[in-house]
Design a protein around this motif. Structure first.
Motif, PDB file in Angstrom:
ATOM      1  N   GLY A 109     -20.788 -13.941  18.233  1.00 42.59           N
ATOM      2  CA  GLY A 109     -21.142 -15.313  18.575  1.00 42.59           C
ATOM      3  C   GLY A 109     -19.559 -15.965  19.024  1.00 42.59           C
ATOM      4  N   PRO A 110     -19.381 -17.471  18.769  1.00 46.43           N
ATOM      5  CA  PRO A 110     -18.214 -17.837  19.044  1.00 46.43           C
ATOM      6  C   PRO A 110     -17.118 -17.188  18.462  1.00 46.43           C
ATOM      7  N   TYR A 111     -15.970 -17.159  18.996  1.00 41.91           N
ATOM      8  CA  TYR A 111     -14.846 -16.197  18.688  1.00 41.91           C
ATOM      9  C   TYR A 111     -13.588 -16.845  18.812  1.00 41.91           C
ATOM     10  N   ALA A 112     -12.521 -16.408  18.382  1.00 44.87           N
ATOM     11  CA  ALA A 112     -11.121 -16.862  18.624  1.00 44.87           C
ATOM     12  C   ALA A 112     -10.340 -15.783  19.237  1.00 44.87           C
ATOM     13  N   ILE A 113      -9.599 -16.372  20.284  1.00 46.49           N
ATOM     14  CA  ILE A 113      -8.785 -15.394  21.053  1.00 46.49           C
ATOM     15  C   ILE A 113      -7.263 -15.845  20.895  1.00 46.49           C
ATOM     16  N   PHE A 114      -6.417 -14.847  20.937  1.00 45.90           N
ATOM     17  CA  PHE A 114      -5.013 -14.850  20.606  1.00 45.90           C
ATOM     18  C   PHE A 114      -4.097 -14.002  21.663  1.00 45.90           C
ATOM     19  N   GLY A 115      -2.918 -14.364  21.900  1.00 44.59           N
ATOM     20  CA  GLY A 115      -2.087 -13.666  22.464  1.00 44.59           C
ATOM     21  C   GLY A 115      -2.451 -13.304  23.818  1.00 44.59           C
ATOM     22  N   GLN A 116      -2.104 -11.993  24.324  1.00 43.29           N
ATOM     23  CA  GLN A 116      -2.363 -11.604  25.787  1.00 43.29           C
ATOM     24  C   GLN A 116      -3.653 -11.547  26.073  1.00 43.29           C
ATOM     25  N   GLU A 117      -4.557 -11.162  25.114  1.00 39.09           N
ATOM     26  CA  GLU A 117      -6.151 -11.512  25.529  1.00 39.09           C
ATOM     27  C   GLU A 117      -6.448 -12.938  25.931  1.00 39.09           C
ATOM     28  N   LYS A 118      -5.929 -13.787  25.262  1.00 40.91           N
ATOM     29  CA  LYS A 118      -6.055 -15.359  25.819  1.00 40.91           C
ATOM     30  C   LYS A 118      -5.619 -15.495  27.172  1.00 40.91           C
ATOM     31  N   LEU A 119      -4.185 -15.160  27.459  1.00 39.15           N
ATOM     32  CA  LEU A 119      -3.719 -15.339  28.706  1.00 39.15           C
ATOM     33  C   LEU A 119      -4.343 -14.596  29.671  1.00 39.15           C
ATOM     34  N   ASP A 120      -4.965 -13.430  29.429  1.00 34.31           N
ATOM     35  CA  ASP A 120      -5.635 -12.610  30.557  1.00 34.31           C
ATOM     36  C   ASP A 120      -6.926 -13.489  30.629  1.00 34.31           C
TER      37      ASP A 120
END
Length: 146
Positions: A109-120
Motif C-alpha cells: 500500500g502507500p509507502y515512504a521513500i527515502f534517499g537514493q530510491e527517492k531521487l531515482d
C-alpha cells in the motif's frame, strides 16, 4: 453498468454531510463489507478508451489528473492493470471512499521513500511524464517532492 464493486462510502458521505461520528463509523463498517477490490480493479481494467475519457473528465472535475491512464493503456494493451499504477488507482479509491479498505493490511500500500530510491523515482517520474507530455500528477508531487 453495475457498480457492485464500489463501497459507496464517499457517495454516502456526500449525501449525509451532517451525520454524527457514530453513524459514519457504522456506515463505514457496512461499506467495508460491501467493497470488492478485485471487482473494483476488474471494472477499471475493462473500460474502453471512450469510457476512460469519461472517467478522466469526472476525475478532473474532482481535482485529480489521471490522463496518464490512456498512455499506460496504449502501452500495455491487454496487459493493462490499474492496480499497477498508484497515481491512477489511489485517486480512484479516494473518490469512491475505498482507499482505506483497499490498502488495509496490504504490504504494498502507500509507502515512504527515502534517499537514493527517492531521487531515482523522481527522475523516473519526470522522464515518464515528459514522454507522456503531461504534468506530473499531484500524487507523485506529494509522495516524492514533499
Amino acid at each position: 453498468m453495475s457498480n457492485d464493486w464500489s463501497s459507496g462510502y464517499q457517495a454516502w458521505l456526500d449525501a449525509h454531510p451532517d451525520a454524527d461520528m457514530d453513524t459514519k463509523m457504522k456506515v463505514y463498517n457496512q461499506c467495508w463489507g460491501r467493497f470488492d477490490s478485485d471487482k473494483f480493479c476488474e471494472h477499471y481494467n475493462n473500460l474502453s478508451v471512450e469510457e476512460w475519457e469519461d472517467v478522466i473528465v469526472d476525475m478532473m472535475n474532482k481535482g485529480y489528473d489521471i490522463r496518464s491512464v490512456l498512455c499506460y493503456k496504449k502501452r500495455d494493451g491487454l496487459d493493462f492493470d490499474v492496480s499497477h499504477y498508484d497515481e491512477i488507482l489511489d485517486p480512484l479509491l479516494v473518490v469512491d471512499g475505498s482507499k482505506d479498505f483497499f490498502y488495509f493490511g496490504m504490504l504494498d500500500g502507500p509507502y515512504a521513500i527515502f534517499g537514493q530510491e527517492k531521487l531515482d523515482m523522481q527522475k523516473s517520474v519526470v522522464d515518464r511524464y515528459k514522454q507522456f507530455e503531461l504534468p506530473i500528477p499531484q500524487y507523485w508531487r506529494n509522495l516524492l517532492w514533499t
